[in-house]
Design a protein around this motif. Structure first.
Motif, PDB file in Angstrom:
ATOM      1  N   ARG A  63      11.784  -9.781  -0.916  1.00  0.00           N
ATOM      2  CA  ARG A  63      10.708 -10.300  -0.260  1.00  0.00           C
ATOM      3  C   ARG A  63      10.844 -11.776   0.125  1.00  0.00           C
ATOM      4  NH1 ARG A  63       5.970  -8.153  -4.514  1.00  0.00           N
ATOM      5  NH2 ARG A  63       6.797  -6.026  -4.709  1.00  0.00           N
ATOM      6  N   ALA A 119      -3.934  -0.981  -1.112  1.00  0.00           N
ATOM      7  CA  ALA A 119      -3.212  -0.046  -1.570  1.00  0.00           C
ATOM      8  C   ALA A 119      -4.030   0.968  -2.487  1.00  0.00           C
ATOM      9  CB  ALA A 119      -2.102  -0.576  -2.803  1.00  0.00           C
ATOM     10  N   ASP A 132       7.561   2.641  -1.137  1.00  0.00           N
ATOM     11  CA  ASP A 132       7.880   3.193  -2.560  1.00  0.00           C
ATOM     12  C   ASP A 132       7.270   4.743  -2.332  1.00  0.00           C
ATOM     13  OD1 ASP A 132       8.672   1.005  -3.389  1.00  0.00           O
ATOM     14  OD2 ASP A 132       6.811   0.411  -4.297  1.00  0.00           O
ATOM     15  N   ARG A 169      -0.351  -6.644   0.969  1.00  0.00           N
ATOM     16  CA  ARG A 169      -1.432  -5.900   0.137  1.00  0.00           C
ATOM     17  C   ARG A 169      -2.616  -6.707  -0.232  1.00  0.00           C
ATOM     18  NH1 ARG A 169       1.704  -4.919  -3.493  1.00  0.00           N
ATOM     19  NH2 ARG A 169       1.138  -6.704  -5.137  1.00  0.00           N
ATOM     20  N   THR A 221      -5.441  -3.751  -4.936  1.00  0.00           N
ATOM     21  CA  THR A 221      -4.769  -2.392  -5.186  1.00  0.00           C
ATOM     22  C   THR A 221      -6.164  -1.921  -5.810  1.00  0.00           C
ATOM     23  OG1 THR A 221      -2.605  -3.139  -5.407  1.00  0.00           O
ATOM     24  CG2 THR A 221      -3.265  -1.018  -6.637  1.00  0.00           C
ATOM     25  N   HIS A 235       2.111   2.903  -0.874  1.00  0.00           N
ATOM     26  CA  HIS A 235       2.121   2.279   0.170  1.00  0.00           C
ATOM     27  C   HIS A 235       1.995   3.584   1.296  1.00  0.00           C
ATOM     28  CE1 HIS A 235       5.745  -0.441  -1.298  1.00  0.00           C
ATOM     29  NE2 HIS A 235       4.600  -0.717  -1.602  1.00  0.00           N
ATOM     30  N   SER A 252       4.821  -7.302  -0.165  1.00  0.00           N
ATOM     31  CA  SER A 252       5.222  -5.930  -0.746  1.00  0.00           C
ATOM     32  C   SER A 252       6.698  -5.574  -0.146  1.00  0.00           C
ATOM     33  CB  SER A 252       4.133  -4.884  -0.609  1.00  0.00           C
ATOM     34  OG  SER A 252       4.459  -4.231   0.695  1.00  0.00           O
ATOM     35  N   ASP A 253       7.172  -4.526  -0.776  1.00  0.00           N
ATOM     36  CA  ASP A 253       8.683  -4.032  -0.221  1.00  0.00           C
ATOM     37  C   ASP A 253       8.313  -2.802   0.914  1.00  0.00           C
ATOM     38  OD1 ASP A 253      10.321  -5.726  -1.343  1.00  0.00           O
ATOM     39  OD2 ASP A 253       9.739  -4.776  -3.502  1.00  0.00           O
ATOM     40  N   SER A 285      -0.552 -11.534 -10.321  1.00  0.00           N
ATOM     41  CA  SER A 285       0.217 -11.393  -9.208  1.00  0.00           C
ATOM     42  C   SER A 285      -0.231 -12.381  -8.100  1.00  0.00           C
ATOM     43  CB  SER A 285      -0.179 -10.043  -8.451  1.00  0.00           C
ATOM     44  OG  SER A 285       0.426  -9.772  -7.213  1.00  0.00           O
TER      45      SER A 285
END
Length: 314
Positions: A178, A195, A92, A120, A123, A97, A154-155, A134
């Motif tokens: 994912r 993060a 991102d 991750r 955050t 990221h 995560s992506d 989450s």
């Protein structure tokens, strides 16, 4: 060897320059040629203009402007479709990221891993509500899905060309990358990170978008909700049978039989509510089948920018 960086962008005008300069600084330390692919997901701010200027000044930057907002997962898919690298990193553009992790992802790739996923751990600026939902969403997914979903996934990941070629065969509209990447197999490694806060602006993931993303993940990898609707219906049938037996007992063996408007009302509302929930679950899956059988494109590109020295727009 070519390294591709794929970055979806949606209203990130305050982050683009910082992200670009940070990534370029990191890539300069690596012994590979590189390309940076920005995919603007229908931004309404000046993101597209800023990306155009960056592409004019840097021949290694390619920009794709989607015709409208298709969503994060489809914007990523667009970038992956056009990536030419031997290794491809998706991330991102909001600085959550960390670009500083890119060399570590590349190191694992050099060691022979096909996919390097990042996990991750936390955050820094996440609210307790987001952290809580989450965490338990991933626990719920692992209970329901046939594919293990790593908590905190995560992506932000690296894939080699072989893994990407397999990923691009998956063309469903309700995409949960994912889960798809986790289901690919191949040789995978994990890198954990914390993060940092967003460099600027606010997250574009609204509650509605997060809910849709969660439903995409569940519907794409699990038929448990459909089975649950069957079991709930079975349970309600058993409860109704017990209620009938209770009513018969009261009527024939006691003198307490009273017109049961309250009981009847509760039963009707309860069973009606269960039926609507089950119909809604079935409808969710039928709707996704409807989207797939139309065979519409996943996205369409309005414009693209790739400037080689002295060349026209491509």
């Amino acid at each position: 060897m070519l390294l591709s960086i794929v970055v979806p962008v949606y209203n990130e005008e305050d982050n683009i320059k910082k992200f670009y300069s940070s990534v370029k600084d990191v890539l300069a330390t690596l012994p590979y040629e590189h390309e940076i692919i920005f995919v603007d997901d229908g931004s309404s701010d000046n993101s597209a203009v800023m990306l155009h200027h960056i592409a004019e000044e840097d021949a290694s930057v390619r920009v794709y402007l989607l015709a409208r907002n298709f969503g994060h997962q489809l914007a990523l898919t667009c970038g992956l479709d056009h990536a030419k690298g031997d290794a491809i990193i998706t991330m991102d553009g909001d600085m959550q990221h960390p670009p500083a992790l890119i060399p570590e992802l590349v190191r694992h790739w050099e060691e022979g891993y096909d996919v390097v996923r990042t996990i991750r751990d936390s955050t820094e600026d996440a609210s307790w509500a987001k952290a809580f939902t989450s965490k338990y969403y991933y626990k719920l997914m692992n209970l329901m899905a046939n594919v293990p979903i790593v908590e905190g996934g995560s992506d932000f990941r690296l894939m080699n060309r072989r893994a990407l070629a397999t990923l691009l065969k998956f063309r469903e509209h309700g995409r949960f990358l994912r889960g798809i990447v986790g289901d690919l197999g191949f040789k995978q490694a994990e890198v954990h990170f914390v993060a940092p806060p967003r460099f600027a602006g606010k997250s574009k993931f609204s509650v509605r978008k997060m809910l849709h993303f969660a439903l995409d993940g569940i519907a794409a990898f699990s038929n448990v909700p459909l089975r649950m609707s069957f079991y709930i219906g079975l349970l309600c049938g058993l409860l109704s049978l017990l209620m009938i037996l209770h009513i018969l007992f009261v009527h024939f063996f006691t003198d307490d039989a009273v017109s049961g408007w309250a009981t009847l009302g509760v039963a009707i509302f309860f069973l009606g509510g269960v039926q609507l929930i089950c119909i809604g679950i079935i409808g969710e899956y039928v709707g996704r089948v409807f989207e797939e059988v139309k065979h519409r494109p996943l996205y369409w590109v309005k414009d693209s920018f790739h400037f080689d020295a002295g060349d026209e727009k491509k």
